[in-house]
Scaffold this active site. Structure first.
Site, short mmCIF file in Angstrom:
data_model
loop_
_atom_site.label_atom_id
_atom_site.label_comp_id
_atom_site.label_asym_id
_atom_site.label_seq_id
_atom_site.Cartn_x
_atom_site.Cartn_y
_atom_site.Cartn_z
CB SER A 102 7.22 2.40 41.99
OG SER A 102 7.31 3.34 40.97
CG ASP A 122 0.24 5.90 40.44
OD1 ASP A 122 1.00 6.69 39.83
OD2 ASP A 122 0.66 4.92 41.07
CG HIS A 150 3.70 6.66 42.03
ND1 HIS A 150 3.26 5.43 41.60
CD2 HIS A 150 5.04 6.55 42.15
CE1 HIS A 150 4.30 4.62 41.45
NE2 HIS A 150 5.40 5.28 41.79
#
Ligand SMILES: *[C@@H]1O[C@H](CO)[C@@H](O)[C@H](O)[C@H]1NC(C)=O
Ligand SMILES: *[C@@H]1O[C@H](CO)[C@@H](O)[C@H](O)[C@H]1NC(C)=O
Length: 469
Positions: A208, A358, A390
């Protein structure tokens, strides 16, 4: 960018329990918070005069620290911090800090560089601060990803975690973060106290927000730091295209990641010279107040302050929808999209993974990045997780990541580009042996708390936030 709030909070809670039982943690001695200084007040973060003439990656100062989980539970490893010279987006010299954890019986020919997702533009959220015994835990993501770092320490890897956003904590500018990671690797590799071999092997990773740093480190390394002995990169949930990420985040439970990114891109170590005057001209009073608050608050507060709001509202900035088409904004966005220049293609084995569903970072953009890199001769293992969101995917992928890291150090990854899809949605708690079972059990609990494909985050983010904060 976002690690879900639920994940941060749940893991923070389970993590405390996990590590009191698995790490031979001493009972925490009483700590005087005043002894741990925030980066802005801590002279260690100030580079000595003349540092700009040192080469990128030069160690400028060093210290031992007591590393702790959540600021409370000392970790039974050697821990050091290095202030090192790195480079701003415009090429000027700046200095930032990396934290190194060295376990007992560490392998001396290698280390892992772990870019934690701190997703904030406030200096008090630098991971080097959060990792110290006695530090307040305003930066929960960094605290929580320390659980994953602990797995690598238990497997015998030394782990370094850089403040890759640089001295001003600029969240968003990938080139700044990439150079911060690479110079951090240089600094750690030359730090004699660790007893590492010369030019040790390195695998760098991040998820991320941490994949902004890692993806850019992978992209810039062939030009910026070709001498490093990098064996592999791992990037999951990668925000490869800032424009796509911005549209996906806008007006959602995660829109609060956008103001700190605007503030971060506008700092002088990033694109401040062009962007800052433009941004301050178009912000409304309310918008400016939100941007200002991101300079002193970490990710959790930022998410609440701009919850389900849009950066295209004229209550936030006066240009509305046209904001993104301004040439200055377009130029900054373009410079922060991965895989747009052939000479910025990773040259060592790279593991990219992403959940189809996601909800925070678009899958299609990551896939496009992989395709471009593969067209340009990269060696990419691309895994699609068909069953996670996610937050859950960072946890589900842990075992695959550990395998890739092992293979990358051994030089046994497949050559060329490969693609596969994983349907698993559970972790096997004894996959890493009984020694690590308690950690994985806690991660399994965390998965359960997030729900299938982050369903609990998606269905009731407000409830989840308010119950947990
Ligand atoms: C990034 O995303 C935007 C919006 O989806 C798109 O217009 C642009 O072409 C993308 N850039 C790259 C390099 O893929
Ligand atoms: C270059 O970046 C530095 C921060 O590292 C900043 O102080 C300086 O003003 C910038 N120079 C220009 C010309 O933008």
């Amino acid at each position: 960018m976002a690690l879900s709030l639920v994940r941060m909070v749940r893991l923070a809670l389970v993590g405390l329990v996990a590590f009191t039982s698995t790490v031979s943690a001493l009972p925490a001695p009483p700590v005087h918070r005043s002894t741990v200084l925030a980066p802005d007040a801590d002279p260690f973060y100030q580079p000595p005069a003349g540092f700009a003439s040192e080469a990128p990656g030069t160690i400028l100062s060093q210290r031992d620290i007591t590393a702790a989980f959540f600021g409370l539970i000392p970790i039974d490893v050697e821990a050091y911090q290095l202030l090192y010279r790195t480079t701003a987006v415009n090429g000027s010299a700046i200095a930032t800090v990396t934290t190194v954890f060295k376990p007992k019986n560490a392998k001396l020919d290698r280390f892992v560089s772990f870019a934690t997702a701190y997703d904030s533009s406030a200096t008090k959220c630098q991971p080097s601060y959060a990792y110290q015994l006695g530090a307040p835990q305003d930066s929960l993501i960094a605290s929580v990803e320390l659980l994953i770092i602990e797995i690598y320490l238990a497997l015998g890897y030394t782990v370094a975690s850089p403040d890759y956003e640089g001295p001003e904590a600029a969240f968003g500018p990938g080139r700044l973060a990439g150079m911060g990671v690479l110079d951090g690797i240089r600094a750690v590799g030359s730090f004699k106290t660790l007893g590492l071999d010369d030019n040790p092997m390195v695998v760098g990773m991040g998820y991320s927000g941490g994949a902004i740093a890692t993806g850019w480190a992978a992209s810039l390394q062939p030009k910026y730091a070709s001498e490093l002995n990098i064996k592999g990169w791992v990037q999951g949930g990668t925000p490869s295209n800032v424009t796509g990420t911005m549209y996906q985040l806008d007006n959602t439970a995660f829109s609060g990641l956008l103001p700190p990114a605007i503030a971060g891109l506008s700092k002088s170590t990033a694109y401040g010279a062009e962007l800052a005057p433009f941004i301050s001209k178009i912000m409304t009073a309310d918008g400016q107040k939100i941007l200002d608050s991101t300079l002193s608050e970490c990710a959790t507060s930022n998410l609440l302050a701009f919850f389900e709001r849009s950066i295209f509202e004229t209550s936030f900035q006066t240009m509305g929808e046209d904001f993104i088409f301004d040439p200055i904004v377009q130029s900054v966005l373009k410079q922060n999209s991965m895989a747009t220049n052939k000479d910025e293609t990773p040259t060592v084995p790279t593991f990219v993974y992403h959940a189809t569903n996601d909800e925070v970072i678009p899958y299609a953009d990551a896939e496009k990045m992989v395709n471009s890199w593969c067209d340009w001769g990269a060696n990419v293992k691309f895994t699609t997780y068909a069953s996670g969101g996610h937050a859950t995917t960072e946890i589900i992928a842990i075992l695959d990541v550990i395998d890739f890291v092992k293979d990358a150090f051994a030089g046994t990854t497949k050559s060329g580009c490969t693609e596969n899809t994983e349907l698993v949605s559970i972790l096997n708690p004894i996959a890493l042996g009984v020694q690590l079972e308690p950690i994985l059990v806690k991660l399994v609990d965390a998965l359960f708390n997030l729900g299938e494909q982050d369903s609990k985050v998606k269905s009731d983010p407000v409830g989840v936030l308010s119950t947990n904060l």
